[in-house]
Design an enzyme around this catalytic site. Structure first.
Site, short mmCIF file in Angstrom:
data_model
loop_
_atom_site.label_atom_id
_atom_site.label_comp_id
_atom_site.label_asym_id
_atom_site.label_seq_id
_atom_site.Cartn_x
_atom_site.Cartn_y
_atom_site.Cartn_z
N GLN A 611 0.82 -1.21 0.00
CA GLN A 611 0.00 0.00 0.00
C GLN A 611 0.86 1.27 0.00
OE1 GLN A 611 -3.78 0.77 0.20
NE2 GLN A 611 -3.04 -0.76 -1.23
N GLU A 678 -3.90 6.00 1.90
CA GLU A 678 -3.62 7.28 1.27
C GLU A 678 -2.35 7.94 1.79
OE1 GLU A 678 -7.92 9.16 0.57
OE2 GLU A 678 -7.79 7.80 2.27
#
Length: 712
Positions: A611, A678
């Site tokens: 990620q 994010e």
């Protein structure tokens, strides 16, 4: 470190995405889209074509009700009026027996418009941007007075262009009705979100809508909302009495489903001579499509990053006749960090100070905007570990002085950050007589590893191998878990998985001790390592259930939202990167990267690392390549395809050294995990820009950093 639970089915092609579904009697939809940016459709010529079952237009509309609430998608349902608000807007749907027949028939439709000149130029509208709001905290007096009293000041304006999410999976929807109930397969970051939106616009109860979406081929924000093709497909299937599938083309993905808007930020920093920030001011402007209410509050990040005594941001927007603007990975914070972190480096240059030292001096133990202490913050350790692993001490103080053959070499860094939260979520755990367990909830896995997190946490609680746990995501009939957005999936759903696992164990023990046919009946029993245990007796739960002829026991548990009000929650970290810039062509290449993350408990380092890398890759694309270009005269995106809209490929990405501190944030939840989906993109573009400046001595404030800008 655990492999992805869904890795094998994805790489072998066994995973069935929404567009892979096929039902008997299936027919195909194809959108007709507008070829003007503003005006009214006068008429649409719809000729007969082979295989066509229906052509729906504003002059022959499907029945759709107005949306009850505004969200990040469009304000009004599609093809209910002849008005055109942007180039590429859905203005019709062709349904035919085959995809090719639907596509060919759509190409035959001719539209006549009463066209008007669009307002589509962001830079022209910026000086008179609308909707300004201002926030000042916690200083006294005006921000300009505070800046005037600073020993050192810098002011600069930074811009970022429109961007497209460019997920691999184009947006599909397949709908099939059974009486007054409908089953919908669609790509969504949260199936309950799709149920809510469809309930509004179809005018039917939520209980009659079943949305299924176990696999999502990337989202990054633009599969959060429900776009025009979905209600049109569902309504067409109802009208025709047959299942209908519509899959957007790649060009339609650039217009129908939203994009990140362009931004402009003017940042002014004031500091004492020792580098202590006195004041931070950021006037941020974003584009906003007239079709919806979303714009990027890019300046907001300047309120919470560093411990200045005086903080001020303003937010305004330019309304444009363009495709819809919507959320994209780290909305506001990705662009906001480019401006703020670039400005920090420029201030460090004015002070003659190491940019890392400047950040260290202004690291704040509290949220500067409200004074609340951070629940858990180890940013200083991220700086130290990252600098050591990267070799930051070797950075040249004088830009443009390190040359290796034809290449100028530079180092840059920036702070990484993203907010953290924990919402309410419900999860069901079911223990099966074959010795497996299922974990179900309406969560989504966009490639984030959420299904693997479900399996790992349940396996850990049950004391069984993770291969015996089957996660079931993306079904609206499951308990309501968190959707995939805002980096809140694991922090919200993880505690619920833990509670549900404990509840399932309790239900098993109640059965084991309360059933007269059980060998544990009337005894004091406990559960350990997948077995029911009493003095002198142990039995795996699967064998026990089989012996009692019970197929399964299950339990559903709900984890509440975080109620802590006296702390602020956020993940922090540090990016360090090296770039090489060809001194003849000014082509920049990223050649090394180190990122250290303080993101709470890391449930599975393997997928977590992936990620972070994914976020950095998008940040490199934002820094060097991505630029969704608009012809202001026509309102048309001129590079709405993956040949002309450039995104990073393997050759653009260097080796990545990703490190996690792994300090549990127990104020957020007993699990202690914060979001990372994010986090990785925030600060990445600034780190590249700062490294390019260190390599060349040239400061580019307008993304992307292309060779022509460096040559100018």
């Amino acid at each position: 470190m655990t492999d992805r639970e869904d890795g094998h089915v994805k790489v072998t092609g066994a995973a069935r995405y929404a567009a892979d579904q096929h039902l008997d009697g299936l027919v195909y939809g194809y959108l007709i889209t507008a070829t003007i940016a503003r005006g009214t459709i006068r008429r649409m010529d719809v000729p007969d074509a082979p295989g066509v079952l229906a052509v729906y237009t504003p002059f022959n509309p499907l029945e759709l009700h107005p949306f009850a609430e505004e969200d990040n998608a469009e304000l009004t349902p599609p093809i209910q009026s002849p008005g055109v608000r942007y180039y590429g807007q859905a203005i019709g749907l062709v349904v035919a027996e085959t995809f090719e027949q639907a596509r060919d028939a759509a190409a035959l439709v001719r539209c006549e418009y009463d066209a008007e000149p669009p307002q589509a130029c962001f830079s022209e509208g910026t000086p008179v941007a609308a909707g300004t709001s201002q926030v000042l905290a916690p200083g006294v007096g005006s921000i300009d007075e505070a800046l005037a009293g600073a020993a050192v000041r810098i002011t600069a304006t930074y811009t970022s262009p429109a961007e497209n999410h460019a997920a691999m999976e184009p947006h599909p929807t397949l709908a099939s009705w059974n009486g007054d109930h409908v089953t919908v397969y669609t790509a969504s970051q949260g199936v309950r979100l799709a149920v809510d939106r469809l309930s509004e616009t179809l005018g039917i109860d939520r209980s009659k809508i079943h949305v299924i979406n176990p696999y999502v081929g990337g989202g990054f924000g633009n599969k959060w909302d429900t776009w025009a093709h979905t209600p049109l497909t569902v309504a067409a299937a109802r009208a025709l009495g047959r299942p209908v599938k519509t899959v957007l083309t790649r060009e339609q993905v650039f217009t129908v489903v939203g994009h990140r808007p362009p931004t402009r930020q003017t940042v002014t920093l004031g500091a004492d001579s020792d580098g202590t920030l006195v004041a931070v001011k950021n006037d941020g402007v974003s584009a906003k499509a007239v079709s919806n209410g979303f714009f990027e509050s890019a300046a907001d990040l300047s309120m919470i990053m560093y411990g200045a005594r005086n903080l001020h941001v303003s937010r305004s927007y330019v309304p444009l006749d363009t495709p819809v603007t919507t959320i994209m990975r780290a909305p506001g914070e990705s662009n906001g960090s480019f401006a703020l972190e670039s400005a920090l480096d420029e201030l460090a240059g004015e002070l003659g100070m190491d940019p890392l030292e400047l950040r260290r001096r202004n690291d704040s133990p509290v949220n500067p905007s409200n004074g609340l202490p951070w629940s858990s913050k180890h940013l200083a350790e991220c700086y130290d570990l990252g600098a050591e692993r990267f070799g930051w001490s070797q950075r040249a103080e004088e830009p443009g002085t390190v040359v290796d053959g034809d290449w100028l070499v530079g180092m840059g860094m920036a702070t990484a950050t993203y907010g953290a939260f924990r919402d309410q979520a419900s999860i069901k755990v079911r223990l099966l007589s074959d010795g497996r367990a299922t974990v179900s909830g309406t969560a989504a896995d966009l490639g984030t590893g959420q299904s693997t997190v479900f399996a790992l946490l349940a396996a850990e609680g049950l004391g069984i191998p993770v291969t015996r746990v089957v996660p079931e995501l993306g079904d609206s009939a499951s308990p309501p878990a968190a959707a995939a957005g805002g980096s809140g999936s694991t922090s919200t759903n993880g505690p619920a998985v833990q509670l549900a696992t404990s509840a399932a164990i309790a239900a098993l023990l109640e059965l084991a001790t309360g059933n007269p046919a059980s060998p544990f009946h009337g005894r004091k029993a406990r559960f350990a390592e997948g077995e029911v245990v009493a003095e002198g007796l142990a039995m795996p739960f699967g064998r026990l259930l089989s012996s009692l002829d019970v197929p399964a026991v299950e339990a559903t548990a709900t984890s509440p939202r975080n109620q802590v009000k006296d702390h602020a929650f956020r993940s922090f970290g540090a990016h360090f990167c090296e770039v090489r810039v060809n001194r003849w062509t000014m082509e920049p290449r990223v050649t090394r990267w180190v990122c250290v993350a303080d993101a709470g408990t890391i449930v599975n380092e393997k997928t977590a690392r992936s990620q972070i890398i994914g976020g950095i890759v998008m940040g490199i694309g934002q820094a060097l390549l991505e630029d969704l270009r608009l012809d202001a005269a026509t309102g048309r995106f001129t590079n709405a395809n993956l040949a002309d809209y450039l995104v990073p490929v393997n050759a653009d990405i260097p080796p990545m050294d990703i490190r996690f501190l792994d300090y549990p944030d127990t104020l957020l939840s007993p699990l202690g995990a914060r979001g990372i989906g994010e986090f990785g993109i925030v600060g990445a573009a600034a780190a590249v820009a700062n490294a390019v400046h260190n390599a060349t001595g040239r400061r580019v404030r307008d993304l992307p950093l292309t060779p022509e800008k460096l040559l100018a």
